[in-house]
Design an enzyme around this catalytic site. Structure first.
Site, PDB file in Angstrom:
ATOM      1  N   GLU A   1       3.825  -3.899  12.374  1.00  8.30           N
ATOM      2  CA  GLU A   1       2.839  -2.840  12.110  1.00  8.30           C
ATOM      3  C   GLU A   1       1.728  -3.501  11.318  1.00  8.30           C
ATOM      4  O   GLU A   1       1.913  -3.841  10.158  1.00  8.30           O
ATOM      5  CB  GLU A   1       3.555  -1.727  11.331  1.00  8.30           C
TER       6      GLU A   1
ATOM      7  N   ASN B   1       0.817  -1.230   0.000  1.00  9.52           N
ATOM      8  CA  ASN B   1       0.000   0.000   0.000  1.00  9.52           C
ATOM      9  C   ASN B   1       0.846   1.273   0.000  1.00  9.52           C
ATOM     10  O   ASN B   1       0.458   2.278  -0.589  1.00  9.52           O
ATOM     11  CB  ASN B   1      -0.993  -0.009   1.168  1.00  9.52           C
TER      12      ASN B   1
ATOM     13  N   CYS C   1      -3.020   1.452   6.577  1.00 13.59           N
ATOM     14  CA  CYS C   1      -3.161   0.829   7.901  1.00 13.59           C
ATOM     15  C   CYS C   1      -3.830   1.803   8.861  1.00 13.59           C
ATOM     16  O   CYS C   1      -4.638   1.408   9.699  1.00 13.59           O
ATOM     17  CB  CYS C   1      -1.802   0.407   8.422  1.00 13.59           C
TER      18      CYS C   1
ATOM     19  N   GLU D   1       7.822   2.983  14.721  1.00 17.03           N
ATOM     20  CA  GLU D   1       8.641   3.467  13.611  1.00 17.03           C
ATOM     21  C   GLU D   1       8.541   4.986  13.605  1.00 17.03           C
ATOM     22  O   GLU D   1       7.791   5.573  14.364  1.00 17.03           O
ATOM     23  CB  GLU D   1       8.131   2.867  12.296  1.00 17.03           C
TER      24      GLU D   1
HETATM   25  P1  NAD Z   1       0.341  -9.768   3.880  1.00 19.47           P
HETATM   26  O1  NAD Z   1       0.504  -9.466   5.316  1.00 19.47           O
HETATM   27  O2  NAD Z   1       0.214 -11.196   3.494  1.00 19.47           O
HETATM   28  O3  NAD Z   1       1.591  -9.175   3.050  1.00 19.47           O
HETATM   29  C1  NAD Z   1       2.421  -8.125   3.507  1.00 19.47           C
HETATM   30  C2  NAD Z   1       3.862  -8.457   3.158  1.00 19.47           C
HETATM   31  O4  NAD Z   1       4.232  -9.665   3.799  1.00 19.47           O
HETATM   32  C3  NAD Z   1       4.128  -8.694   1.660  1.00 19.47           C
HETATM   33  O5  NAD Z   1       5.426  -8.221   1.336  1.00 19.47           O
HETATM   34  C4  NAD Z   1       4.098 -10.200   1.559  1.00 19.47           C
HETATM   35  O6  NAD Z   1       4.811 -10.688   0.434  1.00 19.47           O
HETATM   36  C5  NAD Z   1       4.783 -10.584   2.851  1.00 19.47           C
HETATM   37  N1  NAD Z   1       4.510 -11.945   3.311  1.00 19.47           N
HETATM   38  C6  NAD Z   1       3.413 -12.714   3.088  1.00 19.47           C
HETATM   39  N2  NAD Z   1       3.548 -13.916   3.671  1.00 19.47           N
HETATM   40  C7  NAD Z   1       4.749 -13.901   4.299  1.00 19.47           C
HETATM   41  C8  NAD Z   1       5.453 -14.848   5.096  1.00 19.47           C
HETATM   42  N3  NAD Z   1       4.961 -16.063   5.362  1.00 19.47           N
HETATM   43  N4  NAD Z   1       6.659 -14.497   5.597  1.00 19.47           N
HETATM   44  C9  NAD Z   1       7.183 -13.290   5.362  1.00 19.47           C
HETATM   45  N5  NAD Z   1       6.568 -12.352   4.595  1.00 19.47           N
HETATM   46  C10 NAD Z   1       5.366 -12.652   4.079  1.00 19.47           C
HETATM   47  O7  NAD Z   1      -0.847  -8.916   3.354  1.00 19.47           O
HETATM   48  P2  NAD Z   1      -1.697  -9.093   1.992  1.00 19.47           P
HETATM   49  O8  NAD Z   1      -2.155 -10.492   1.810  1.00 19.47           O
HETATM   50  O9  NAD Z   1      -0.934  -8.488   0.904  1.00 19.47           O
HETATM   51  O10 NAD Z   1      -2.962  -8.185   2.357  1.00 19.47           O
HETATM   52  C11 NAD Z   1      -3.978  -8.722   3.191  1.00 19.47           C
HETATM   53  C12 NAD Z   1      -4.429  -7.737   4.234  1.00 19.47           C
HETATM   54  O11 NAD Z   1      -3.309  -7.279   4.975  1.00 19.47           O
HETATM   55  C13 NAD Z   1      -5.050  -6.464   3.726  1.00 19.47           C
HETATM   56  O12 NAD Z   1      -6.382  -6.632   3.410  1.00 19.47           O
HETATM   57  C14 NAD Z   1      -4.844  -5.552   4.899  1.00 19.47           C
HETATM   58  O13 NAD Z   1      -5.849  -5.736   5.855  1.00 19.47           O
HETATM   59  C15 NAD Z   1      -3.540  -5.999   5.485  1.00 19.47           C
HETATM   60  N6  NAD Z   1      -2.415  -5.143   5.101  1.00 19.47           N
HETATM   61  C16 NAD Z   1      -2.028  -4.223   6.007  1.00 19.47           C
HETATM   62  C17 NAD Z   1      -1.001  -3.364   5.683  1.00 19.47           C
HETATM   63  C18 NAD Z   1      -0.555  -2.320   6.657  1.00 19.47           C
HETATM   64  O14 NAD Z   1      -0.117  -1.268   6.254  1.00 19.47           O
HETATM   65  N7  NAD Z   1      -0.601  -2.596   7.936  1.00 19.47           N
HETATM   66  C19 NAD Z   1      -0.362  -3.446   4.462  1.00 19.47           C
HETATM   67  C20 NAD Z   1      -0.753  -4.435   3.554  1.00 19.47           C
HETATM   68  C21 NAD Z   1      -1.796  -5.277   3.904  1.00 19.47           C
END
Ligand code: NAD
Length: 495
Positions: A264, A166, A298, A475
């Protein structure tokens, strides 16, 4: 090439500027060991536009080894020299802002003007932490005149940075700049849907003078590239931004190596508007809080908690402004861009459809949409649900899209109770003319950051992070530098 020329060429015949397509390891572009490739998508047009490396554990091993090789030398580089490199990186980023903003907008889908703001914010983070590098001080401790005791702050070592889709460049900068200032090396894994600006940033850092191997990037999916990185025994600290379930998994993986984590994890943040507030400013604040970056923030203000006395008037104002929002492809600078991916559009859509099937009524929106120019793209219309009960999933669950839920408060105590009624605790916005009330609520609300009379107020100087399911650790601000330091206590006899 100006940003207008880049946009015109791409929207005209699909011509792209030079974009990275491999990992960045030990100061050079690196083909994936096992040859994996993956597409990255133009969300505003719902089609792939570029191919990058899909890395795995073999690439992660190479990147961590590269960081380990230079950790000692970088940690012992004169702090003022580390700071000077970060300052040069900030200047380069400002010079090359057009290229970064173009790539960020296309990769994430966000409106170009928002991407430009993110790139400027990232440059600001490098400036801020450039000044921090030579202000990391230890202390002395009063153990008596025949002894001496002092502390030595040391870099943690190799740090892993898992970047979300995002805010790719802003999240990268706010994690990596303090890590580098503290003398840590970096291996970053950007989200699989937004790999470009992290790669570009690592290459820029080398041109700014960062020694090769200090900042490395492996692209790929979470399970294939992220999981081996956060579980790597060479990694001493993980900074993660993303979803709650993935964050829990990251913490468990890091625990096996007794590595520290900052998590976060998102939120369900309230914007509280009292009857004495400047309702114009509050309505603008509410609109920005939930529709900026299509609600994929977020710290989005996804719940409007409004005093009953001005409930009707506030909702009318917000609805009117939301109806005027123009959607479109991010590169056309619309007020609202697409969601980042088809999969995410599906998540937002299903959260809204399940609310509608429970009998909740959308005052506006509630449907998927497309770019009015091309009739393509992964868009969701600005959506508002009025008068939602506190136990409804619309209030409790993070949707991460342009969906606002309105809750009605009877008085200050009730507003506070509603503000604290979810499992999250990331931020809270408060609009009121009453100074005492503003600060009482700032004290009592369960959130890591509070905005008074301006949502998203503050900048890199102000610590940011969550409570409860929103995560832990901070952060931004000087607090972020401490994530990357360990303290050595030294004591001895001198008399
Ligand atoms: P996610 O948490 O799966 O992905 C975030 C990051 O983590 C990405 O870089 C992803 O490649 C990485 N990741 C995924 N699985 C991992 C693992 N097993 N080990 C290490 N890294 C890993 O999020 P998503 O599936 O892209 O989005 C789903 C939901 O997450 C969204 O609907 C939202 O609610 C939330 N989200 C929150 C933020 C935030 O700013 N806090 C950002 C993105 C998504």
């Amino acid at each position: 090439m100006s940003i207008e020329e880049m946009v015109e060429s791409y929207l005209g015949d699909g011509t792209l500027p030079d974009l990275p397509d491999r990992h960045f390891i030990a100061g050079d572009w690196a083909a994936p060991v096992n040859g994996g490739r993956m597409e990255t998508f133009d969300a505003g047009a719902a089609r792939p536009f570029h191919v990058v490396a899909a890395g795995d554990a073999a690439d992660v091993d190479r990147a961590v080894a590269a960081a380990e090789r230079v950790q000692r030398a970088w940690g012992r580089t004169k702090p003022s020299e580390r700071g000077a490199i970060l300052m040069r990186a900030a200047a380069l980023l400002r010079q090359e802002a057009a290229r970064f903003a173009f790539a960020e907008s296309l990769d994430s889908g966000k409106p170009l003007q928002e991407a430009e703001g993110d790139v400027a914010g990232a440059a600001r983070a490098f400036e801020y932490y450039s000044g921090a590098a030579d202000k990391i001080e230890g202390g002395t401790f009063p153990v008596g005149s025949d002894h001496i005791a002092y502390s030595l702050p040391e870099p943690m070592g190799v740090t892993a940075h898992i970047i979300p889709w995002n805010f790719p460049i802003s999240t990268a900068a706010r994690g990596i700049a303090p890590a580098l200032a503290a003398g840590c090396t970096v291996v970053a894994k950007p989200a699989d849907t937004t790999p470009l600006t992290m790669l570009m940033l690592a290459e820029l850092l080398v041109r700014a003078g960062l020694p090769t191997g200090v900042c490395n990037v492996v692209t790929g999916t979470g399970p294939d590239a992220g999981a081996p990185l956060v579980a790597h025994p060479g990694v001493r600290h993980v900074t993660f931004t993303g979803s709650v379930p993935t964050g829990i998994g990251v913490m468990q993986a890091a625990a096996r190596n007794v590595a520290s984590v900052v998590l976060e994890l998102g939120g369900k943040s309230p914007v509280i508007v009292f009857e004495d507030a400047d309702l114009d400013a509050a309505a603008d604040g509410v609109i920005g809080a939930i529709f900026e970056n299509a609600g994929q923030i977020c710290s989005a203000g996804s719940r409007l908690i409004v005093s009953r006395a001005v409930h009707g008037e506030m909702v009318a104002r917000v609805v009117q402004k939301a109806q005027a929002i123009e959607m479109g492809h991010g590169l056309r600078r619309p007020a609202l861009g697409p969601l980042n991916s088809d999969a995410h559009l599906g998540r937002v859509r299903s959260a809204v459809e399940s609310a509608l099937s429970r009998g909740r009524r959308a005052t506006i929106g509630g449907t998927v949409a497309t770019d009015p120019v091309t009739n393509a793209g992964w868009f969701f219309a600005p959506t508002i649900f009025d008068d939602v009960p506190a136990d409804d999933a619309l209030v409790q669950d993070e949707i991460f899209g342009p969906v606002l839920s309105v809750q009605v408060a009877e008085d200050e105590a009730h507003a506070l109770q509603l503000a604290n009624c979810t499992d999250y605790g990331l931020v809270a916005g408060i609009y009121t003319a009453d100074f005492g009330r503003a600060h009482r609520l700032a004290r009592d609300v369960d959130a890591g950051q509070v905005y008074l009379n301006e949502y998203f107020a503050g900048g890199i100087e102000v610590p940011f992070g969550g409570n409860r399911r929103s995560g832990f650790g901070r952060e931004k601000g000087f607090a972020a530098v401490r994530n990357y330091l360990r303290i050595k206590g030294v004591a001895g006899r001198i008399g």
